[in-house]
Design an enzyme around this catalytic site. Structure first.
Site, mmCIF file in Angstrom:
data_model
loop_
_atom_site.group_PDB
_atom_site.id
_atom_site.type_symbol
_atom_site.label_atom_id
_atom_site.label_comp_id
_atom_site.label_asym_id
_atom_site.label_seq_id
_atom_site.Cartn_x
_atom_site.Cartn_y
_atom_site.Cartn_z
ATOM 1 N N CYS A 1 0.830 -1.209 0.000
ATOM 2 C CA CYS A 1 0.000 0.000 0.000
ATOM 3 C C CYS A 1 0.865 1.260 0.000
ATOM 4 O O CYS A 1 0.515 2.258 -0.628
ATOM 5 C CB CYS A 1 -0.937 -0.009 1.207
ATOM 6 S SG CYS A 1 -2.070 -1.419 1.186
ATOM 7 N N THR A 2 2.000 1.198 0.674
ATOM 8 C CA THR A 2 2.920 2.340 0.687
ATOM 9 C C THR A 2 3.527 2.538 -0.700
ATOM 10 O O THR A 2 3.573 3.665 -1.206
ATOM 11 C CB THR A 2 4.023 2.127 1.744
ATOM 12 O OG1 THR A 2 3.411 2.013 3.030
ATOM 13 C CG2 THR A 2 5.011 3.276 1.748
#
Length: 195
Positions: A86-87
């Site tokens: 997600c980062t």
């Protein structure tokens, strides 16, 4: 000649007699299970109107589909703030934000994380686009991305990584499901530029 009545002697084993059923053991009540997830009633496709939403965003803002009307929108769904995939995805979209702006396309990320979590995530990675918080998971369900997942044989409900490109008319122009992060933001940008 008199016939003798046939007599049967009860057998020693009494195998033909019905034995009373053993008493059922008192069972502990099963723990309450979450209801089985229902499949999305409608799987959104290109040309469908995007479901309306109005959700809290980082910094106390309200993010809504109507508030972004007249612009193209990249709405990407991700499982959890500050996790590896997600980062990477957020950083890739952030790096292309100027190009998305030139293509008259807004970017909004959405997950079930709280606004407080989003604020920390945005600050840590200097994300310059809004993140919407859908803690009730109603919008996630409306887009068909709140799904049953499986890990190591255990089933659970979670967010399917997916991206929707929504046209200025509010209709879905393109859908990416089960997204693989590397190169995804670039692919979405090309679609936004072509729209």
């Amino acid at each position: 000649m008199a016939t003798k009545a046939a007599t049967t002697k009860p057998s020693a084993s009494k195998s033909t007699e019905k034995k009373p059923a053993p008493k059922a053991k008192a069972e502990k009540p099963a723990p309450a299970k979450a209801p089985a997830p229902a499949a999305p009633a409608v799987v959104l496709a290109e040309g469908d109107p995007a479901p309306a939403f109005s959700l809290p965003g980082a910094g106390g803002a309200t993010l809504s589909l109507s508030g972004l009307a007249g612009k193209k929108l990249v709405l990407y769904f991700y499982p959890k703030d500050d996790t590896s995939g997600c980062t990477k995805e957020a950083i890739e979209f952030n790096a292309l934000r100027d190009k998305f702006a030139k293509a008259k396309t807004a970017i909004v990320g959405m997950s079930p994380d709280s606004v407080k979590s989003h604020d920390k995530f945005r600050e840590k990675y200097e994300l310059a686009f809004p993140l919407a918080s859908d803690e009730t998971k109603e919008t996630l369900a409306a887009f068909g991305v709140w799904v049953e997942k499986s890990m190591y044989g255990r089933k659970y409900m979670g967010v399917e990584r997916a991206t929707f490109l929504i046209g200025a008319d509010g209709k879905i122009a393109k859908v990416w499901r089960k997204v693989k992060v590397p190169g995804h933001a670039e692919e979405v940008l090309k679609a936004a530029e072509a729209l």
